[in-house]
Design an enzyme around this catalytic site. Structure first.
Site, PDB file in Angstrom:
ATOM      1  N   GLY A   1     -23.741   0.139  11.832  1.00 17.29           N
ATOM      2  CA  GLY A   1     -23.837  -0.889  10.809  1.00 17.29           C
ATOM      3  C   GLY A   1     -23.484  -0.411   9.425  1.00 17.29           C
ATOM      4  O   GLY A   1     -23.316  -1.217   8.507  1.00 17.29           O
ATOM      5  N   GLN A   2     -23.388   0.904   9.229  1.00 14.07           N
ATOM      6  CA  GLN A   2     -23.128   1.452   7.903  1.00 14.07           C
ATOM      7  C   GLN A   2     -21.849   2.288   7.957  1.00 14.07           C
ATOM      8  O   GLN A   2     -21.493   2.820   9.008  1.00 14.07           O
ATOM      9  CB  GLN A   2     -24.315   2.305   7.455  1.00 14.07           C
TER      10      GLN A   2
ATOM     11  N   CYS B   1     -31.221   2.126  12.319  1.00 18.67           N
ATOM     12  CA  CYS B   1     -29.943   1.512  12.613  1.00 18.67           C
ATOM     13  C   CYS B   1     -29.343   1.998  13.936  1.00 18.67           C
ATOM     14  O   CYS B   1     -28.914   1.188  14.753  1.00 18.67           O
ATOM     15  CB  CYS B   1     -29.009   1.914  11.479  1.00 18.67           C
ATOM     16  N   MET B   2     -29.293   3.290  14.136  1.00 16.52           N
ATOM     17  CA  MET B   2     -28.574   3.792  15.299  1.00 16.52           C
ATOM     18  C   MET B   2     -29.207   5.033  15.941  1.00 16.52           C
ATOM     19  O   MET B   2     -28.575   5.695  16.738  1.00 16.52           O
ATOM     20  CB  MET B   2     -27.098   4.052  14.979  1.00 16.52           C
TER      21      MET B   2
ATOM     22  N   MET C   1     -27.049  -3.191  16.998  1.00 13.44           N
ATOM     23  CA  MET C   1     -28.493  -3.246  16.756  1.00 13.44           C
ATOM     24  C   MET C   1     -29.292  -3.858  17.910  1.00 13.44           C
ATOM     25  O   MET C   1     -30.467  -3.568  18.064  1.00 13.44           O
ATOM     26  CB  MET C   1     -28.782  -4.028  15.480  1.00 13.44           C
TER      27      MET C   1
ATOM     28  N   LYS D   1     -16.040 -10.284   3.869  1.00 13.19           N
ATOM     29  CA  LYS D   1     -16.660  -9.348   2.923  1.00 13.19           C
ATOM     30  C   LYS D   1     -15.625  -8.358   2.382  1.00 13.19           C
ATOM     31  O   LYS D   1     -15.579  -8.088   1.184  1.00 13.19           O
ATOM     32  CB  LYS D   1     -17.801  -8.585   3.606  1.00 13.19           C
TER      33      LYS D   1
END
Lengths: 809, 107
Positions: free
Chosen positions: A392-393, A180-181, A355, A96
Site C-alpha cells: 500500500g505504500q 500494512c504488509m 490488505m 491520484k
C-alpha cells in the site's frame, strides 16, 4: 558523483499564452501516443513544451510504483504526464497520480519547526529543535523510539535504522508498514525462507486467470487493474475472479464475484487444497521435487514444525466443499470450480492480494495457504503463474522489507537476535563488537502501547519520533494506542511531516519536511523494482529532508559526546565520503546538496542487498532506468540485468543449471518450499446480539492513506470529501436508513457518526459495513481492533463487531 | 487553467460508440484527436482542476465510454501558479457528498 539536485530554481514567474498553447498541444500529443502505444512519441511531445524541464519520478502514493514525468518551470511543478517509458504504467496514471504534482502546494504546508510551549505550538529554529530532541535522547536513550513507514525513501529508512540499531542500540524502530504488509513478509519467509514475491506485474499480461483474494485492485492499485482491463477490452482472454466480502469496482469488471464471510478465506483455500488432493489433481512431480509440508506449533512460530504428506492430507480432510460452504458461504460448486482451475496445468493463474489477507489476525496463515495452493498445483515459476502480494505504500518493499526498518531486522535480511548477523552488520558499520542489541525492539502495537502507558506502569517508551506517517489516524484502537498519551505522564511526541495532521495536533515538536520531488530519493515497489529520482524543486520555507533531520540529530549527539554516535574508531556514525575521499558534511543543511548524499548512503547500503540474493546495481544504473527488479546481476558484457521471476531456471540467475525450480533460501536447507496446513479458526471478535455487524475499513480511489496529501488537492477532495458508512440496502431498510442519513457506529472501543451510502460505489454483503479511513474528521480507527496476527504482529482492520443506529435529525 | 490528455476506450457497439462520439464532439471543453481503433485521444481544457475532475468523472460514466485513462495533466492557472488550495480545516468541513454522482450527462 551524480548530480546532487540539478539546482532547482526558486518558484517565480508567469505562464505565457504560448506555454498554454504548448500545454494543450503536448496533452494531445501525449494522448495520441498513449492511444497508439507509442512511448517515443510521448517523450518527443514533452520535450517540445517550451520552458518546461522534464524529469522522471515514481509516483508518491501507493506501492504500484508508477512513473510520472514531472514538468517544472520557474521553480514549480507545472505539469505531470504518465511516463510512457515506464514498464509499470506505460504512460497511464490513476486519479491520484494525475494530481500528484499538486500535493506540494497546499496553503498550510509546514515551513518551520514548531515546539509546544504552554500548550501552543510556536516557531523555533532548527538549532533549537535539534537541541530539544538531543535532550530527550540523552535523558532516556533506551526509551527513544522511531516510527516511520514505507514512505521513507531507501536512504531515509537506512539512516533511521542505523541511528536506532547502530547508534542508540535499542532497536526501537518500526514502521506503519507493520500495519500494512507484515503478514505478507511472514508468509513469504515461512514458505520460501526469503521475503517478497517471486513473480511480478508481467503476470497481469501473461496469466489466463487473475484471482483477487480480498483485493479491491480497481481502487487500491488502479493502474495495475487498468492493465488487466485493457487486456479484456482488447479482446484478450483473461478471467478475473474476485473473492471478497464486499462488491466493489473490481467485482464490476470481474468474470466471477465470489463473496465469502469475513475471516473465512482460510476455509476457502483449504477447500481448494483438499479437492486437489482428493481428486489426485495436484502436481505430483512439482510437490515431490520442490515441497515439504509444515504445520503450526503451540505456541505458534514462524517456521512451525514438519509434517508428512499423509498428515497434511488428513488435516485437510474436513474441508469438503460442503463444509467450506457452511463456514464461508461460498457455494460448494464454486469451491469445486476454483479447484478445477488450479487442477488445470495448462492455465496460468496469478493470485493478487494486499490488505484483505494481510490485515487479518490469521494473516500469516492465509498468506501461507495461498502460496500453498499455488505450490500444490504447480502453478508457480512460469510467467503468469504465481502468487503476488501488493503493498500500500511506495517503498514498503524497498525501505521496510529490504533496508530492514522493522524492530527485529537489520539491512539485507539480517536479524538482531542472531549473533553472526549482528557481528557482520557491526563490521559493515565499523561499530565496536556488541554494539547492536540482541533483543528486538517493540513492534508498532507494543511501541505505542508502551508510549501511552505511564512509565511506572511499564510504559518504557518516553519519546517517539514519527516520520512520513500519521499514526493518530492510522493506528487501530487509536484512543488506547495514541490519544491516551495525554494521561500517560512524561511522554514526548516528535513529528516530521509536510502538513498539519491529527498526529501533529498532538505533537510536542513538529518538524517541517521536504516532499517527493523536493528531495532526492529512491523507492522499491511491490514487484521488487528499485526506482530513483532527483530533487526537482525546492521545499518551502525551512522544510528539510527527513534524512538530513536524522543525520543532523546524530551529529548533535556526536558533538555532545554520545558514544553511540561514534564508530569503533571514534568517528561519526554517518561519516560519508565523496569519490575523492573527502568527507561529506551531511549534517550541514547549507551544504547537504553540494553532494548526492542519497547516492553515498545507497552505495554504503548496497553490499547488504547481496546477503539474500536481492542484489542491487550501482546508483547510476537506476538514474538511467525506470527502475529495475532485483536481483540485478551484472552479465559478462558488463550490463546490469533485472530478474522478473525468481526461483525458476532460465529466469532467475541464482537457480542452478538443471534444477528447474530451486528455492535457494529454503528454511529446510533442501531447496524446497514449505506447504503449510493452517486451520480456519474463529476470529477474536465476531458480531453478536450487542454488536451485530462486521466492520471493514479500507481505501477509496480518490484519497491516499490518511489523505494528508490528497486532501489538499481540490479535485480529489471534492470527488471524495468525507468518509461514509457503506451498507447493504436490505440492512439499511431494516434500520430505516436512507442514503445520506446519519448513522452511529459503536464498537467496544469507540463510536462514530457517519453519513450512510446505500447503493453507491461499493456494496458490502448483508451484515457487513464498510468505512474508509482517509477522513481526519471521522476517525474510524477509534473503533477498530488492535488484536494482531500472533506471528506477524499485524492488526486486523478488516473485521470487528459494531452496532448501528440511525441518528434522527 | 487545467489541461489534461485523456485516452478513452469506447464501446465496441458501433451505434453506442457513434452516439458517444457525437456527444463528446459537442462538448466545449473537449478536443478530440484521431481515434486508434476503439481508443480515442482527447484533450480536456477547463478553468480549474475541480471542473476538470467533474468532467472526467462524468466521462467515465458516459454511455459508450468503457474506460478512461489519464496520461497528461498541465497544472498551471492562467497566471502560471499551481491552483490555490483550501486549507485542511476547509477540507474537513466540506459538506458531505455521500452519493458521488452517477450522472449520465456531461456538466
Amino acid at each position: 558523483m551524480t548530480d546532487a539536485a540539478r539546482t532547482p530554481q526558486p518558484a517565480t514567474g508567469a505562464c505565457s499564452l504560448d506555454r498554454r498553447s504548448f500545454m494543450k498541444g503536448t496533452a494531445m500529443a501525449a494522448a495520441i501516443a498513449a492511444a497508439r502505444n507509442a512511448p517515443a512519441s510521448t517523450s518527443s511531445a514533452l520535450s517540445r513544451l517550451g520552458g518546461v524541464s522534464w524529469d522522471k519520478a515514481p509516483c508518491r502514493f501507493c506501492g504500484t510504483g508508477c512513473h510520472v514525468m514531472v514538468g517544472t518551470a520557474e521553480g514549480k511543478v507545472v505539469a505531470v504526464a504518465g511516463d510512457a517509458d515506464a514498464d509499470v504504467n506505460r504512460g497511464l496514471l490513476c486519479a491520484k497520480g494525475y494530481h500528484v504534482g499538486e500535493i506540494m502546494y497546499g496553503d498550510d504546508r509546514l515551513t518551520t519547526p514548531l515546539l509546544r510551549k504552554h500548550g501552543e505550538l510556536v516557531p523555533i529554529s532548527w538549532d533549537e529543535a535539534l537541541d530539544v530532541i538531543a535532550d530527550r535522547v540523552e535523558a532516556d536513550p533506551g526509551g527513544f523510539a522511531m516510527y516511520g513507514s514505507g514512505q521513507w525513501t531507501i536512504a531515509e529508512g537506512y539512516v533511521a535504522n542505523k541511528f536506532s540499531k547502530g547508534g542508540l542500540a535499542n532497536n526501537h524502530i518500526d514502521p506503519n508498514a507493520r500495519l500494512c504488509m507484515a503478514s505478507a513478509v511472514t508468509g513469504f519467509l515461512a514458505t520460501y525462507g526469503v521475503d517478497e514475491p517471486a513473480s511480478c506485474y508481467d503476470d497481469l499480461e501473461a496469466c489466463d486467470v487473475a484471482i483477487m483474494w480480498g483485493n479491491n485492485m480497481a481502487e487500491a492499485h488502479p493502474v495495475l487493474f487498468s492493465r488487466l482491463v485493457d487486456r479484456k477490452l482488447r479482446g484478450g482472454h483473461v478471467s478475473i475472479i474476485d473473492l471478497a466480502t464486499r462488491r466493489t469496482r473490481t467485482s464490476d469488471m470481474a468474470d466471477r464475484y465470489l463473496p465469502f464471510r469475513p475471516h473465512t478465506d482460510l476455509a476457502v483455500a483449504n477447500g481448494i487444497a483438499h479437492l486437489l488432493l482428493e481428486q489426485g489433481a495436484f502436481d505430483q512431480e512439482f510437490v515431490q521435487k520442490h515441497c515439504n509440508f509444515r504445520r503450526d506449533t503451540d505456541p505458534m512460530s514462524l517456521f512451525g514444525e514438519a509434517m508428512t504428506f499423509d498428515e497434511y492430507r488428513t488435516a485437510l480432510a474436513p474441508y469438503t466443499p460442503e463444509e467450506v460452504e457452511r463456514i464461508s458461504g461460498v457455494h460448494a460448486d464454486d469451491i469445486r470450480w476454483l479447484a478445477s482451475l488450479f487442477a488445470d496445468p495448462e492455465k496460468r493463474i496469478a493470485s493478487f492480494w494486499c490488505m484483505g489477507m494481510n490485515q487479518h489476525t490469521r494473516g500469516t496463515a492465509i498468506n501461507t495457504l495461498v502460496h500453498g495452493v499455488h505450490l500444490l498445483s504447480g502453478h508457480f515459476g512460469r510467467p503468469g503463474d504465481g502468487p503476488t502480494s501488493l503493498t500500500g505504500q511506495p517503498s514498503a518493499c524497498g525501505t521496510v522489507r529490504e533496508v530492514g526498518t522493522l524492530a527485529h531486522t537489520l539491512p539485507g535480511g539480517r536479524l538482531v537476535f542472531k549473533q553472526p548477523h549482528r557481528e557482520w552488520v557491526e563490521k559493515q558499520w565499523n561499530l565496536p563488537a556488541g554494539r547492536i542489541h540482541d533483543k528486538p525492539g517493540h513492534h508498532t502495537i507494543k511501541m505505542w502501547d508502551a508510549f501511552t502507558t505511564p512509565k511506572d506502569e511499564g510504559g518504557d517508551i518516553s519519546t517517539i519520533w514519527v516520520q512520513v506517517t500519521n499514526p493518530a489516524q492510522s493506528l487501530p484502537n487509536s484512543q488506547k494506542l495514541f490519544f491516551d498519551k495525554e494521561s500517560a505522564g512524561d511522554k514526548f511526541l516528535i513529528v516530521s511531516d509536510v502538513y498539519p495532521t491529527v498526529t501533529t495536533e498532538q505533537a510536542d515538536l513538529v518538524l517541517p519536511s521536504a516532499l517527493w520531488v523536493e528531495k532526492n530519493g529512491m523507492f522499491g515497489n511491490s514487484e521488487r523494482r528499485t526506482q530513483q529520482w532527483f530533487r526537482q524543486v525546492l521545499p518551502p520555507g525551512d522544510a528539510r529532508d527527513d534524512c538530513w533531520q536524522i543525520i543532523a540529530l546524530a551529529k548533535r549527539l556526536f558533538d555532545r559526546g554520545m558514544p553511540g554516535m561514534q564508530d569503533k574508531h571514534g568517528r561519526f556514525l554517518f561519516e560519508l565520503h565523496d569519490e575523492s575521499g573527502a568527507e561529506i558534511p551531511a549534517w550541514d543543511w547549507a551544504r547537504y546538496y553540494d553532494h548526492n548524499v542519497d547516492q553515498a548512503l545507497f552505495e554504503e547500503y548496497r553490499p547488504f542487498t547481496r546477503m539474500k540474493h536481492k542484489d542491487l546495481a550501482p546508483y547510476e544504473t537506476y538514474v538511467n532506468s525506470r527502475g529495475l527488479r532485483w536481483p540485478v546481476v551484472q552479465g559478462d558484457d558488463g550490463r546490469w540485468r533485472e530478474t522478473r521471476w525468481r526461483f525458476a531456471e532460465g529466469l532467475d540467475p541464482y537457480v542452478s543449471e538443471g534444477k528447474g525450480v530451486q528455492f535457494y533460501h529454503s528454511v529446510t536447507k533442501d531447496d524446497r518450499a514449505q506447504v503449510w496446513f493452517r486451520p480456519y479458526e474463529r476470529p477474536p471478535e465476531m458480531p453478536d446480539s450487542e454488536y451485530p455487524f462486521w466492520l471493514c475499513t479500507g481505501r477509496v480511489l480518490e484519497q491516499w492513506h490518511t489523505a494528508s496529501m490528497t486532501g489538499r488537492v481540490d479535485a480529489l477532495r471534492d470527488a471524495m470529501p468525507v468518509a461514509f458508512v457503506e451498507m447493504h440496502p436490505k440492512d439499511a431498510d431494516v434500520l430505516g436508513v436512507r442514503n445520506g442519513d446519519r448513522v452511529e457506529l459503536t464498537s467496544r472501543r469507540g463510536r462514530l457518526v457517519l453519513p450512510a451510502w446505500v447503493g453507491g460505489r461499493g456494496q458490502p454483503e448483508r451484515g457487513n459495513v464498510f468505512v474508509p479511513f482517509f477522513d481526519e474528521s471521522k476517525l474510524i480507527n477509534r473503533l477498530t481492533l488492535d488484536e494482531t496476527c500472533p506471528i506477524s504482529k499485524q492488526p486486523d482492520y478488516k473485521k470487528c463487531a459494531v452496532a448501528l443506529r440511525k441518528v434522527e435529525a | 487553467m487545467t489541461t489534461s490528455g485523456l485516452v478513452l476506450t469506447l464501446a465496441a457497439d458501433e451505434i453506442v460508440r457513434q452516439r458517444c462520439m457525437d456527444r463528446l464532439a459537442a462538448h466545449d471543453d473537449l478536443e478530440l484527436g484521431p481515434a486508434e481503433g476503439l481508443r480515442l485521444p482527447v484533450v480536456l481544457t477547463t478553468a480549474d482542476a475541480e471542473h476538470s475532475e467533474r468532467v472526467t468523472r462524468a466521462l467515465r460514466e458516459l454511455p459508450g465510454v468503457d474506460h478512461l485513462d489519464i496520461v497528461f495533466v498541465g497544472l498551471t492557472d492562467g497566471d502560471g501558479s499551481p491552483p490555490a488550495r483550501a486549507d485542511r480545516a476547509g477540507a474537513a468541513r466540506t459538506a458531505p457528498s455521500v452519493s458521488p454522482p452517477q450522472e449520465r450527462t456531461l456538466p
